[in-house]
Design an enzyme around this catalytic site. Structure first.
Site, PDB file in Angstrom:
ATOM      1  N   LYS A  20      -8.994  12.478  -0.973  1.00 30.06           N
ATOM      2  CA  LYS A  20      -9.118  12.342  -2.426  1.00 30.06           C
ATOM      3  C   LYS A  20     -10.601  12.365  -2.836  1.00 30.06           C
ATOM      4  O   LYS A  20     -11.490  12.257  -1.980  1.00 30.06           O
ATOM      5  CB  LYS A  20      -8.421  11.044  -2.863  1.00 30.06           C
ATOM      6  N   TYR A  58       3.324  14.124  -7.625  1.00 27.50           N
ATOM      7  CA  TYR A  58       3.563  12.722  -7.991  1.00 27.50           C
ATOM      8  C   TYR A  58       4.720  12.612  -8.991  1.00 27.50           C
ATOM      9  O   TYR A  58       4.691  11.764  -9.879  1.00 27.50           O
ATOM     10  CB  TYR A  58       2.285  12.105  -8.573  1.00 27.50           C
ATOM     11  N   PHE A  66       0.386   3.750 -14.785  1.00 29.89           N
ATOM     12  CA  PHE A  66      -0.880   4.122 -14.138  1.00 29.89           C
ATOM     13  C   PHE A  66      -1.011   5.617 -13.901  1.00 29.89           C
ATOM     14  O   PHE A  66      -2.050   6.071 -13.420  1.00 29.89           O
ATOM     15  CB  PHE A  66      -1.066   3.350 -12.828  1.00 29.89           C
ATOM     16  N   ARG A  94      -0.142   7.499   8.654  1.00 34.07           N
ATOM     17  CA  ARG A  94       0.091   6.370   7.734  1.00 34.07           C
ATOM     18  C   ARG A  94      -0.543   5.091   8.298  1.00 34.07           C
ATOM     19  O   ARG A  94      -1.123   4.298   7.559  1.00 34.07           O
ATOM     20  CB  ARG A  94       1.590   6.151   7.488  1.00 34.07           C
ATOM     21  N   THR A 100      -1.316   1.295   0.583  1.00 37.68           N
ATOM     22  CA  THR A 100      -1.744   1.911  -0.676  1.00 37.68           C
ATOM     23  C   THR A 100      -2.911   1.161  -1.315  1.00 37.68           C
ATOM     24  O   THR A 100      -3.879   1.780  -1.771  1.00 37.68           O
ATOM     25  CB  THR A 100      -0.549   1.938  -1.671  1.00 37.68           C
ATOM     26  N   ARG A 111      -8.430   3.670   4.494  1.00 39.14           N
ATOM     27  CA  ARG A 111      -8.476   3.028   3.174  1.00 39.14           C
ATOM     28  C   ARG A 111      -9.319   1.749   3.224  1.00 39.14           C
ATOM     29  O   ARG A 111     -10.040   1.434   2.272  1.00 39.14           O
ATOM     30  CB  ARG A 111      -7.056   2.769   2.658  1.00 39.14           C
ATOM     31  N   ASN A 121      -8.152   5.079  -3.459  1.00 41.21           N
ATOM     32  CA  ASN A 121      -7.805   4.700  -2.080  1.00 41.21           C
ATOM     33  C   ASN A 121      -8.065   5.804  -1.057  1.00 41.21           C
ATOM     34  O   ASN A 121      -7.509   5.791   0.042  1.00 41.21           O
ATOM     35  CB  ASN A 121      -6.368   4.165  -2.011  1.00 41.21           C
ATOM     36  N   HIS A 124      -4.480  10.627   0.855  1.00 45.37           N
ATOM     37  CA  HIS A 124      -3.020  10.736   0.777  1.00 45.37           C
ATOM     38  C   HIS A 124      -2.487  11.140   2.141  1.00 45.37           C
ATOM     39  O   HIS A 124      -3.108  11.945   2.833  1.00 45.37           O
ATOM     40  CB  HIS A 124      -2.616  11.817  -0.246  1.00 45.37           C
ATOM     41  N   GLU A 135       5.689  18.896   1.334  1.00 45.35           N
ATOM     42  CA  GLU A 135       4.285  18.908   0.878  1.00 45.35           C
ATOM     43  C   GLU A 135       3.492  20.060   1.515  1.00 45.35           C
ATOM     44  O   GLU A 135       2.638  20.664   0.861  1.00 45.35           O
ATOM     45  CB  GLU A 135       3.634  17.551   1.161  1.00 45.35           C
TER      46      GLU A 135
END
Ligand code: DAT
Ligand code: MG
Length: 147
Positions: A20, A58, A66, A94, A100, A111, A121, A124, A135
């Site tokens: 990100k 999303y 948010f 993960r 998150t 993160r 964060n 992804h 994805e």
């Protein structure tokens, strides 16, 4: 032998990650963490995300209060999108990412190291093998409108 598209591929070891906007300045350290944990990059591109692809990616969050903040953050600068391969790639990534909310993440996770809070964060990662396939198709195989 060519598999039918609805076959469950038990040997699937691919996942999709997005570094990100706030993670981009740490991209070399994040890539090092992938390789140190047995995750290799098999596809890689840097792209400015659009409203259109974010609304798809999303879609489960569009009605959340948010979402506008999330959308603005994800469109604030180009991101790096990669397919990672490795043993149990989805679970491994993960675990390496942490939860998150970056304030709750272990300091050894991506993160924990590079994220700030539940919005900013850093990274992804797909949350299941099924979503990883969707994805990867979304970002690397679907015909995309160029901007
Ligand atoms: P993850 O990215 O850990 O898979 P998610 O799929 O539930 O988490 O949400 C996608 C992104 O949306 C997440 O990385 C940050 C944002 N987000 C989720 N829950 C949020 C919340 N309660 N407040 C603000 N942003 C949130
Ligand atoms: Mg998610």
């Amino acid at each position: 032998m060519k598999k039918a598209s609805n076959d469950v591929n038990v040997t699937n070891t691919k996942t999709l990650t997005i570094i990100k906007p706030d993670g981009m300045k740490h991209i070399d350290e994040i890539i090092n963490m992938f390789y140190e944990n047995g995750l290799k990059i098999s596809s890689y591109k840097i792209e400015q995300l659009t409203d259109e692809i974010l609304e798809e990616h999303y879609s489960h969050l569009l009605d959340k209060p948010f979402y506008p903040k999330l959308r603005n953050y994800m469109m604030s600068a180009p991101v790096a999108i990669m397919v990672l391969e490795g043993e149990n790639a989805v679970e491994k990534l993960r675990a390496l990412m942490g939860p998150t909310d970056a304030t709750k993440a272990d300091p050894d996770t991506i993160r924990g190291k590079f994220g700030t809070d539940i919005t900013y964060n850093a990274i992804h990662g797909s949350d299941s093998d099924e979503n990883a396939k969707i994805e990867i198709e979304r970002f690397f195989k679907a015909k995309q409108k160029r901007i």
